[in-house]
Structure formats: structure tokens, C-alpha cells
Motif scaffolding. Structure first.
Motif, mmCIF file in Angstrom:
data_model
loop_
_atom_site.group_PDB
_atom_site.id
_atom_site.type_symbol
_atom_site.label_atom_id
_atom_site.label_comp_id
_atom_site.label_asym_id
_atom_site.label_seq_id
_atom_site.Cartn_x
_atom_site.Cartn_y
_atom_site.Cartn_z
ATOM 1 N N THR A 114 33.497 28.864 32.380
ATOM 2 C CA THR A 114 34.655 29.004 30.975
ATOM 3 C C THR A 114 36.322 29.439 31.510
ATOM 4 N N GLY A 117 41.242 32.977 33.892
ATOM 5 C CA GLY A 117 41.118 34.312 33.396
ATOM 6 C C GLY A 117 39.832 34.702 33.020
ATOM 7 N N THR A 118 39.886 36.215 32.636
ATOM 8 C CA THR A 118 39.186 37.481 32.102
ATOM 9 C C THR A 118 39.592 37.526 30.511
ATOM 10 N N TYR A 119 40.737 37.906 30.112
ATOM 11 C CA TYR A 119 40.747 38.024 28.928
ATOM 12 C C TYR A 119 40.376 37.381 27.854
ATOM 13 N N ASP A 121 37.616 34.168 26.414
ATOM 14 C CA ASP A 121 35.957 33.641 27.163
ATOM 15 C C ASP A 121 35.121 35.154 27.657
ATOM 16 N N LYS A 122 35.434 36.175 27.255
ATOM 17 C CA LYS A 122 34.657 37.659 27.967
ATOM 18 C C LYS A 122 33.071 37.432 27.982
ATOM 19 N N GLU A 124 29.568 39.917 29.092
ATOM 20 C CA GLU A 124 29.372 41.476 29.372
ATOM 21 C C GLU A 124 27.804 41.662 29.349
ATOM 22 N N LYS A 134 30.467 41.967 34.456
ATOM 23 C CA LYS A 134 31.887 41.107 33.646
ATOM 24 C C LYS A 134 31.705 39.997 34.479
ATOM 25 N N ARG A 135 32.389 39.324 33.673
ATOM 26 C CA ARG A 135 32.568 37.834 34.668
ATOM 27 C C ARG A 135 33.620 38.623 35.329
ATOM 28 N N ASP A 136 33.922 37.796 36.469
ATOM 29 C CA ASP A 136 35.257 38.015 36.545
ATOM 30 C C ASP A 136 35.932 36.653 37.727
ATOM 31 N N ASN A 137 34.703 35.629 37.417
ATOM 32 C CA ASN A 137 35.088 34.126 37.719
ATOM 33 C C ASN A 137 34.780 33.112 36.894
ATOM 34 N N LYS A 138 35.829 32.746 37.423
ATOM 35 C CA LYS A 138 35.608 31.298 35.701
ATOM 36 C C LYS A 138 34.229 30.442 35.922
#
Length: 249
Positions: A114, A117-119, A121-122, A124, A134-138
Motif C-alpha cells: 500500500t 503512511g498509515t492514514y 489505505d487503512k 484492520e 492495524k497496518r503500520d508498515n507499507k
């Protein structure tokens, strides 16, 4: 939900109707020869996603083609482009499991790519209103450290001994920069660290798949009605043509 798919099988025309799925096979058959079904076997692939409930939203679907050699993968994206570049898009995929007391853990493999950033393409994973991940990596990282399939184990101790719906949620938030791979999920199980799918041949008297009726009234078109249940006795949903093969003797 009722789905119709076509597949050609030698010397047989058949229709499978099961738990929300209509499977239509088209082929030729000798007009004056009534097929003998006594030796029929239907191979049912007991895949990862037999517990899917409701209607998958957005771009969630079972991939038509294998992804990295994996079949029956649930994928948030479009094929064959392998991205989610369709504008502002969002959707959820739900799976219902009985969470065991002995190993209350959700195991699965996933692959995603994605924006950085995490804002946007969320991604969860939730149980009700409780967020498990929750996604925290690209992107996902495989065992070699590169982009690929990542194995996950999420704690479900708070839900042990209950039946719960696991929700996989994707939201691009906007319509820009959506040319990435998206999200693929494979081998989702609750309470077992063995994520290997099984292909089990079962006959018409098998415990999972049962042929409940034949209708030869429109021969050479043969209607065959079957039901498929999981090991807990619940009707299976989310099946596609790829879950079945039909052979004559």
C-alpha cells in the motif's frame, strides 16, 4: 447469495446447488445413454475460507487465479491488474469461528502492499469493536525480509470458548495512489498452527459433502443437489468452482 459458474466436464452435464452456490457444468452426453452415478466422486477442497459469512464488500473476492501458487486466496484488489486502482474504495470480509479454549489464536498468512503512511489505505482486523491488528508498515515482509507472504498469529484469549466474527477491513480513504498490490489473505484458521490446506476426496456418503438428490428429468442435463458442511455441522459458504471437481467413474 447465488452464483452461477460454467465448467466443461467430459460426457456429463451437471448442476450443483449448494449453500448459496449454483455450479453449472456444460458438456455433451449421449442422448440415449443414462449415466451411472454409482461410482461418482466429488472432490471437495477444504480450503481456508469455508467460514466466510455475509457478502464480501468492496473488492474482496476469492482470486480467480492462484497468487504465488496459492489457490482460493481472498484478495482485495482487481485482477489481472493486481491493484485496487478503482477510485475511493472500501470493503469488509467476515469469517466466523468457534474460538477454542486450548489455543485461542487466529493464524493466517497475508500479503499486502500500500501507500507508505498509515492514514490512507487503512487495513484492520477486528472482532466486533475490538481491533486485533492495524497496518503500520507499507507492505508485508516474508521470511527472507523482502516483500511477500507474512505469517500472523493474533491473540484471541478474550474470546476463548465463544463464536466470533472476524472482520478484515480495507479502506483506501481516497482515490489517489491506489496502484499498489492491495491485500491477500490465505490459510485463516482459529486454534490450530497447522495452516496446510487439505484436499479430501469424499463420496456421496461423506461427512462433509452429501448428494441429496438427482434429477434426470431433463437428461442429458442432470441436476445434482448437494450440501456441504464444515466439521462443526455448519453449512459452508463462500465456495467457488475451484472447490470442486467432478469425475465419471
Amino acid at each position: 447469495m447465488k452464483t452461477m459458474i460454467n465448467k466443461t466436464l467430459a460426457m456429463l452435464t451437471s448442476m450443483l446447488l449448494l449453500a448459496g452456490l449454483m455450479f453449472v457444468s456444460t458438456a455433451s452426453a449421449v442422448q440415449d445413454e443414462q449415466p451411472d452415478y454409482s461410482g461418482k466422486w466429488i472432490t471437495y477442497t477444504d480450503g481456508s475460507f469455508q467460514m466466510v459469512t455475509g457478502t464480501p464488500g468492496g473488492l474482496w473476492h476469492q482470486a480467480a487465479a492462484p497468487i504465488d501458487g496459492r489457490s482460493n486466496v481472498w484478495y482485495y484488489g482487481q485482477e489481472p491488474d493486481m491493484n485496487f486502482d478503482v477510485g475511493d474504495t472500501s470493503g469488509t470480509l467476515e469469517m466466523t469461528f468457534d474460538i477454542p479454549l486450548s489455543d485461542p489464536t487466529l493464524y493466517f498468512d497475508h500479503k499486502y502492499d500500500t501507500e507508505g503512511g498509515t492514514y490512507y489505505d487503512k487495513m484492520e482486523i477486528l472482532v466486533g469493536g475490538t481491533s486485533l491488528w492495524k497496518r503500520d508498515n507499507k507492505n508485508s515482509v516474508d521470511a527472507t525480509g523482502g516483500f511477500g507472504w507474512e505469517s500472523m498469529a493474533l491473540d484471541l484469549s478474550s474470546f476463548a470458548g465463544t463464536s466470533q466474527t472476524i472482520t478484515f477491513s480495507f479502506d483506501s480513504v481516497d482515490s489517489a495512489a491506489n496502484s499498489y498490490f492491495g491485500w491477500a489473505i490465505d490459510q485463516v484458521v482459529a486454534g490450530s498452527s497447522t495452516n496446510t490446506p487439505t484436499t479430501t476426496p469424499v463420496s456421496s456418503t461423506g461427512s462433509n459433502l452429501k448428494i441429496v438428490q438427482f434429477d434426470n428429468g431433463s437428461f442429458p442435463t442432470v441436476d445434482m443437489f448437494v450440501t456441504v458442511k464444515d466439521d462443526n455441522g455448519n453449512f459452508v459458504s463462500g465456495l467457488t468452482e475451484s472447490n470442486f471437481s467432478l469425475e465419471e467413474n
